[in-house]
Motif scaffolding. Structure first.
Motif, PDB file in Angstrom:
ATOM      1  N   GLY A 249       0.822  -1.212   0.000  1.00 55.19           N
ATOM      2  CA  GLY A 249       0.000   0.000   0.000  1.00 55.19           C
ATOM      3  C   GLY A 249       0.852   1.258   0.000  1.00 55.19           C
ATOM      4  O   GLY A 249       0.578   2.211  -0.737  1.00 55.19           O
ATOM      5  N   GLU A 250       1.897   1.259   0.818  1.00 52.20           N
ATOM      6  CA  GLU A 250       2.808   2.404   0.857  1.00 52.20           C
ATOM      7  C   GLU A 250       3.469   2.615  -0.505  1.00 52.20           C
ATOM      8  O   GLU A 250       3.560   3.746  -0.983  1.00 52.20           O
ATOM      9  N   LEU A 251       3.921   1.522  -1.109  1.00 51.64           N
ATOM     10  CA  LEU A 251       4.590   1.632  -2.410  1.00 51.64           C
ATOM     11  C   LEU A 251       3.635   2.127  -3.497  1.00 51.64           C
ATOM     12  O   LEU A 251       4.024   2.906  -4.364  1.00 51.64           O
ATOM     13  N   ARG A 252       2.375   1.656  -3.439  1.00 49.88           N
ATOM     14  CA  ARG A 252       1.386   2.136  -4.413  1.00 49.88           C
ATOM     15  C   ARG A 252       1.175   3.638  -4.268  1.00 49.88           C
ATOM     16  O   ARG A 252       1.113   4.369  -5.266  1.00 49.88           O
ATOM     17  N   GLU A 253       1.050   4.098  -3.026  1.00 47.15           N
ATOM     18  CA  GLU A 253       0.853   5.528  -2.793  1.00 47.15           C
ATOM     19  C   GLU A 253       2.056   6.326  -3.294  1.00 47.15           C
ATOM     20  O   GLU A 253       1.895   7.359  -3.953  1.00 47.15           O
TER      21      GLU A 253
END
Length: 160
Positions: A61-65
């Motif tokens: 999720g962090e990487l997607r953001e």
């Protein structure tokens, strides 16, 4: 009779002795339960796997953001470069490019009509899908094209 542990005083009566026995049983039960939990390798492995999945999902999720933020930044920079390149183009070059684009559009329309008349249906469907993707990413494609033109002009000036 056995000797009591050194850290516990001896019981003064039968009732106190029963309480000590009950307390000892309770402590022993907790100890056995803790040891059984440590000995259950399968359950511990499942817990570790669940923790790892949760951590991986959070990291994804962090990487997607972060990727979405960077894509937005790159789009803005690319659009900026395109505008700068367009501003630096001399008017005759800009006019020739517009004329070439108009002629290319006319030719593309003619080829498109021929295509619609002669291409098999599955091929046409895939082509329409590709055109939809290109239309949805128009800004990015224009920015990339502008950057390519700017790079070409820069190389041309250095070599010529």
């Amino acid at each position: 009779m056995t000797q009591p542990p050194h850290d516990e005083p001896t019981a003064s009566g039968p009732e106190e002795l029963r309480e000590q026995i009950e307390r000892t049983r309770h402590e022993l039960g907790e100890t056995v339960e803790a040891l059984a939990g440590k000995a259950d390798v399968k359950a511990r492995a499942q817990e570790k796997a669940a923790e790892a999945r949760e951590q991986a999902a959070a990291k994804a999720g962090e990487l997607r953001e972060r990727a979405a933020t960077q894509v937005g930044t790159l789009k803005a920079k690319a659009a900026d470069v395109v505008h700068q390149a367009q501003d630096k183009l001399p008017d005759p070059v800009r006019d020739k490019a517009a004329l070439g684009a108009r002629r290319a559009g006319e030719e593309a329309a003619r080829v498109g009509r021929l295509w619609e008349e002669n291409a098999p249906e599955p091929v046409r469907a895939r082509t329409l899908q590709g055109a939809r993707v290109a239309r949805d990413n128009r800004t990015l494609l224009l920015a990339a094209g502008g950057a390519a033109v700017l790079a070409w002009l820069t190389l041309r000036r250095r070599n010529g």
